[in-house]
Write a protein that holds these residues in place. Sequence first.
Motif, PDB file in Angstrom:
ATOM      1  N   GLN A  60       0.818  -1.220   0.000  1.00 51.63           N
ATOM      2  CA  GLN A  60       0.000   0.000   0.000  1.00 51.63           C
ATOM      3  C   GLN A  60       0.852   1.271   0.000  1.00 51.63           C
ATOM      4  N   VAL A  61       2.130   1.112   0.308  1.00 52.34           N
ATOM      5  CA  VAL A  61       3.023   2.278   0.402  1.00 52.34           C
ATOM      6  C   VAL A  61       4.233   2.030  -0.502  1.00 52.34           C
ATOM      7  N   PRO A  62       4.280   2.664  -1.666  1.00 44.23           N
ATOM      8  CA  PRO A  62       5.392   2.425  -2.598  1.00 44.23           C
ATOM      9  C   PRO A  62       6.711   2.978  -2.055  1.00 44.23           C
ATOM     10  N   PHE A  63       7.799   2.414  -2.558  1.00 41.60           N
ATOM     11  CA  PHE A  63       9.117   2.943  -2.205  1.00 41.60           C
ATOM     12  C   PHE A  63       9.320   4.307  -2.861  1.00 41.60           C
ATOM     13  N   PRO A  64      10.212   5.136  -2.309  1.00 39.48           N
ATOM     14  CA  PRO A  64      10.530   6.407  -2.972  1.00 39.48           C
ATOM     15  C   PRO A  64      10.972   6.158  -4.410  1.00 39.48           C
ATOM     16  N   LEU A  65      10.468   6.948  -5.330  1.00 39.62           N
ATOM     17  CA  LEU A  65      10.773   6.760  -6.746  1.00 39.62           C
ATOM     18  C   LEU A  65      12.274   6.858  -6.992  1.00 39.62           C
ATOM     19  N   GLY A  66      12.820   5.844  -7.649  1.00 38.09           N
ATOM     20  CA  GLY A  66      14.243   5.838  -7.966  1.00 38.09           C
ATOM     21  C   GLY A  66      15.121   5.405  -6.806  1.00 38.09           C
ATOM     22  N   ALA A  67      14.501   5.019  -5.685  1.00 38.92           N
ATOM     23  CA  ALA A  67      15.270   4.584  -4.509  1.00 38.92           C
ATOM     24  C   ALA A  67      14.542   3.412  -3.860  1.00 38.92           C
ATOM     25  N   GLU A  68      14.425   2.332  -4.621  1.00 32.50           N
ATOM     26  CA  GLU A  68      13.644   1.181  -4.169  1.00 32.50           C
ATOM     27  C   GLU A  68      14.425   0.252  -3.245  1.00 32.50           C
ATOM     28  N   THR A  69      15.710   0.464  -3.085  1.00 31.97           N
ATOM     29  CA  THR A  69      16.504  -0.379  -2.193  1.00 31.97           C
ATOM     30  C   THR A  69      17.148   0.491  -1.112  1.00 31.97           C
ATOM     31  N   PRO A  70      17.465  -0.107   0.044  1.00 31.13           N
ATOM     32  CA  PRO A  70      18.141   0.659   1.103  1.00 31.13           C
ATOM     33  C   PRO A  70      19.432   1.323   0.607  1.00 31.13           C
ATOM     34  N   ARG A  71      20.187   0.602  -0.213  1.00 31.18           N
ATOM     35  CA  ARG A  71      21.450   1.163  -0.702  1.00 31.18           C
ATOM     36  C   ARG A  71      21.199   2.409  -1.563  1.00 31.18           C
ATOM     37  N   GLN A  72      20.178   2.362  -2.428  1.00 30.11           N
ATOM     38  CA  GLN A  72      19.864   3.517  -3.281  1.00 30.11           C
ATOM     39  C   GLN A  72      19.440   4.715  -2.439  1.00 30.11           C
ATOM     40  N   GLN A  73      18.690   4.468  -1.365  1.00 32.60           N
ATOM     41  CA  GLN A  73      18.251   5.557  -0.502  1.00 32.60           C
ATOM     42  C   GLN A  73      19.434   6.210   0.213  1.00 32.60           C
ATOM     43  N   LEU A  74      20.309   5.369   0.756  1.00 32.57           N
ATOM     44  CA  LEU A  74      21.484   5.902   1.446  1.00 32.57           C
ATOM     45  C   LEU A  74      22.370   6.667   0.475  1.00 32.57           C
ATOM     46  N   GLU A  75      22.530   6.132  -0.719  1.00 31.69           N
ATOM     47  CA  GLU A  75      23.348   6.796  -1.736  1.00 31.69           C
ATOM     48  C   GLU A  75      22.762   8.145  -2.117  1.00 31.69           C
ATOM     49  N   ALA A  76      21.419   8.212  -2.235  1.00 34.53           N
ATOM     50  CA  ALA A  76      20.759   9.470  -2.600  1.00 34.53           C
ATOM     51  C   ALA A  76      20.992  10.535  -1.530  1.00 34.53           C
ATOM     52  N   LEU A  77      20.801  10.178  -0.265  1.00 34.12           N
ATOM     53  CA  LEU A  77      20.990  11.131   0.825  1.00 34.12           C
ATOM     54  C   LEU A  77      22.463  11.542   0.936  1.00 34.12           C
ATOM     55  N   ARG A  78      23.346  10.561   0.836  1.00 39.18           N
ATOM     56  CA  ARG A  78      24.788  10.831   0.924  1.00 39.18           C
ATOM     57  C   ARG A  78      25.229  11.793  -0.175  1.00 39.18           C
ATOM     58  N   THR A  79      24.762  11.551  -1.389  1.00 39.40           N
ATOM     59  CA  THR A  79      25.159  12.391  -2.528  1.00 39.40           C
ATOM     60  C   THR A  79      24.669  13.821  -2.361  1.00 39.40           C
ATOM     61  N   GLU A  80      23.429  13.980  -1.932  1.00 39.86           N
ATOM     62  CA  GLU A  80      22.866  15.325  -1.756  1.00 39.86           C
ATOM     63  C   GLU A  80      23.656  16.118  -0.720  1.00 39.86           C
ATOM     64  N   LEU A  81      24.028  15.488   0.378  1.00 36.84           N
ATOM     65  CA  LEU A  81      24.769  16.180   1.432  1.00 36.84           C
ATOM     66  C   LEU A  81      26.186  16.520   0.979  1.00 36.84           C
ATOM     67  N   ILE A  82      26.805  15.615   0.225  1.00 38.35           N
ATOM     68  CA  ILE A  82      28.160  15.876  -0.273  1.00 38.35           C
ATOM     69  C   ILE A  82      28.155  17.028  -1.272  1.00 38.35           C
ATOM     70  N   ILE A  83      27.205  17.027  -2.192  1.00 40.51           N
ATOM     71  CA  ILE A  83      27.124  18.099  -3.195  1.00 40.51           C
ATOM     72  C   ILE A  83      26.922  19.451  -2.521  1.00 40.51           C
ATOM     73  N   ARG A  84      26.054  19.481  -1.536  1.00 45.06           N
ATOM     74  CA  ARG A  84      25.815  20.750  -0.824  1.00 45.06           C
ATOM     75  C   ARG A  84      27.099  21.244  -0.155  1.00 45.06           C
ATOM     76  N   ASP A  85      27.831  20.336   0.509  1.00 39.69           N
ATOM     77  CA  ASP A  85      29.056  20.735   1.205  1.00 39.69           C
ATOM     78  C   ASP A  85      30.150  21.151   0.232  1.00 39.69           C
ATOM     79  N   MET A  86      30.224  20.495  -0.911  1.00 44.25           N
ATOM     80  CA  MET A  86      31.228  20.873  -1.908  1.00 44.25           C
ATOM     81  C   MET A  86      31.033  22.324  -2.330  1.00 44.25           C
TER      82      MET A  86
END
Length: 359
Positions: A103-129
Amino acid sequence: MKIGMFGLPLTGKTTIFSLLAGIPYDSSFKTEADEKISRIKDERLDILAKMYNPQRIVYASLDFVDIPSFDMAADKKEKNKIFQMIQNVDALLLVIRAFRNDQVPFPLGAETPRQQLEALRTELIIRDMEVVENRILRLQEQKRKKKPTPEEEREEVLLGMIQKELEDGNFASRLQLTNEDKKVLGSLACFTLKPIITVVNVDDEHLSKDVFPGKQLILDECIKQNFAFLIISGKIESELIELDEEARKEFMTELNIQKTGIERLAKVVFDHIGFISFFTVGKDEVRSWTIERGTTMKMAAAKIHTDLARGFIKAEVMKFSDLIRLETEEKVKQAGLWKLAGKEEIVEDADIITIRSSL
């Protein structure tokens, strides 16, 4: 200390926040951060309360901030709004979803735990850069106008080190900078320098077997980036909170867990950020105090009351383990385990302290 809860939509982040804060779950869409103080259950304090039978028990607490879910498809303005909220917290709790719910779909483009962690990690790194590059440019411009101070020279070196880590796809916290180095960086507010706790929200089967799809990949990344790691089931925690003590213990035994996820999460947060607890005891109150590891006795006295620190003479100290083993304060003293500590002596976890003060 404020701990920001950060995650993609539909990960169960707000469910976990509600459980931590002890408030009803609110499913409404949020655009602003929600901040609540969470009381941290501590079995040691419960044991002390049975011994001293005080009028009140005061548990330690942590300040959790539920940051609105991060939409990877949002425009820069919306992302910056989330980043401004992150800037105001001292540590980040990344909520990753592994549980399945048709009943609750995964976040689009982040269907696995690894993809979700990678998405958050990338966003924070880009901001800090972006932040680091801008600061380096400003320092270089200032250098052309006047000779830099030793602090500015050190800051540029540190920024170069951080920039290298970010370019390699790593968090700056891997550098394990000293407090002095952090002071030199001042108000730069690098997100990747903050302590990070990764919490994977699982279902009951994952929890009982202590496994979920891609667990090793998440573990490897957490070790590499110096993140703390924990699995928790928001669904199970919601069910546990509704049960009486006997039924709760029975349910936990069935699931092969010794402590609730909320209790385990609090311990992981304390350990990773570098917090410890000391206790004060008496007939009026038994209380847990939260301090940073390495705090002196005088600083601990100030935590209780500033007058105690100003008039500090000595601290009377006994170990929680000694008191429990010997059962009474008198026996602790007879065993020579009750000691006087000076103002510069370091407080250890579970010290039971009484301050002698001239004020």
